[in-house]
Design an enzyme around this catalytic site. Structure first.
Site, mmCIF file in Angstrom:
data_model
loop_
_atom_site.group_PDB
_atom_site.id
_atom_site.type_symbol
_atom_site.label_atom_id
_atom_site.label_comp_id
_atom_site.label_asym_id
_atom_site.label_seq_id
_atom_site.Cartn_x
_atom_site.Cartn_y
_atom_site.Cartn_z
ATOM 1 N N ASP A 220 -13.230 -4.234 -1.193
ATOM 2 C CA ASP A 220 -13.125 -4.070 0.258
ATOM 3 C C ASP A 220 -14.528 -4.257 0.823
ATOM 4 O O ASP A 220 -15.454 -3.532 0.442
ATOM 5 C CB ASP A 220 -12.607 -2.671 0.620
ATOM 6 C CG ASP A 220 -11.185 -2.445 0.131
ATOM 7 O OD1 ASP A 220 -10.340 -3.315 0.368
ATOM 8 O OD2 ASP A 220 -10.935 -1.397 -0.494
ATOM 9 N N ASP B 99 0.864 -1.178 0.000
ATOM 10 C CA ASP B 99 0.000 0.000 0.000
ATOM 11 C C ASP B 99 0.899 1.225 0.000
ATOM 12 O O ASP B 99 1.757 1.380 0.886
ATOM 13 C CB ASP B 99 -0.887 0.017 1.241
ATOM 14 C CG ASP B 99 -1.916 -1.098 1.239
ATOM 15 O OD1 ASP B 99 -2.303 -1.535 0.142
ATOM 16 O OD2 ASP B 99 -2.318 -1.536 2.329
#
Length: 267
Positions: free
Chosen positions: A130, A11
């Protein structure tokens, strides 16, 4: 049986690899290019980059980092974050990525999946999801890095995405993300049993046992981890040797030296 894939996830925010718990408490980890190169040397099957604030901030993906990483790694590279058009997909692929991960923009405009698959092929389109549990056997889809609940049923969404041409799903549990308590087995089974495309398990891995568990108890074709690898709690060769002993097919590569010139770049 196809070899199970082990995928480190990086990330990226402001040019640095970061990691948090349940999408909060973000801390810097290291340099994305150096980390990606090290994971490539250690035997990662793929590498995933997510620009975690690109969609929220309404900007494009970090192409300079993608280009430099593609120059230094030799396994497939998937890039996500801030990809909202076919032109964005083309730029990322031209920069050296093998696949793009579309998430927030695909929820807002599902035709992005269809157009991307038509132009570049389904094999280039990974649907990033997500999701968070809302009740027994129910999960809702979030966008913008877990900030916005779209009130969209997870199973309905992945089925639609597959029909539109997505070639793969990277399924991340917001409930388990960064907790190291294990993958969300129930959520993974709900999705794996609903689609016929590969599913990457993401969110919550914290031990060798969790890798074995996810492949033994779900139909996931790959397992993704971040902080576990970033903080050197486990190394990719350890994971693969453990899976091999447990009877799972994995791609084993020659072990890299314990230290190399990249070590100094990581932090």
């Amino acid at each position: 049986m196809l070899a199970k894939r082990i995928i480190p996830c990086l990330d990226v925010r402001n040019g640095k690899v970061v990691k948090g718990v349940n999408f909060e408490g973000i801390k810097e980890v290291g340099d994305p290019v150096a980390l990606a190169a090290k994971y490539d040397r250690e035997g990662a099957d793929e590498i995933v980059f997510y620009d975690i604030t690109a969609s929220h901030e309404g900007r494009g993906v970090f192409l300079d980092v993608v280009k430099e990483t593609a120059r230094r790694v030799f396994v497939p590279l998937t890039v996500g974050g801030g990809i909202s058009s076919a032109e964005d997909i083309k730029r990322v692929l031209r920069a050296g990525a093998d696949k793009v991960s579309v998430n927030s923009s695909a929820v807002r405009d599902p035709e992005l999946i269809r157009e991307g698959a038509r132009i570049f092929g389904s094999q280039c389109i990974c649907l990033g999801v997500d999701a968070k549990k809302t009740g027994d056997g129910k999960w809702t889809v979030y966008i913008n890095g877990g900030r916005i609940d779209m009130k969209l049923d997870l199973v309905e969404w992945v089925k639609k995405a597959e029909a539109l041409g997505a070639g793969e799903i990277c399924l991340n549990s917001i409930d388990t993300d960064g907790t190291k308590a294990g993958f969300d087995i129930d959520m993974l089974n709900a999705v794996c049993n609903s689609v016929n495309i590969p599913v990457i398990a993401s969110g919550g891995c914290g031990s060798l046992m969790h890798f074995t568990e996810v492949f033994r108890e779900t139909g996931a074709s790959a397992a993704l981890a971040a902080s576990l690898f970033h903080y050197r709690e486990l190394k990719i060769p350890q994971v693969k040797e453990s899976l091999k002993k447990d009877g799972f097919p994995v791609r084993i590569t020659a072990a890299p030296p314990e230290t190399d010139s990249l070590e100094d770049e990581l932090f």
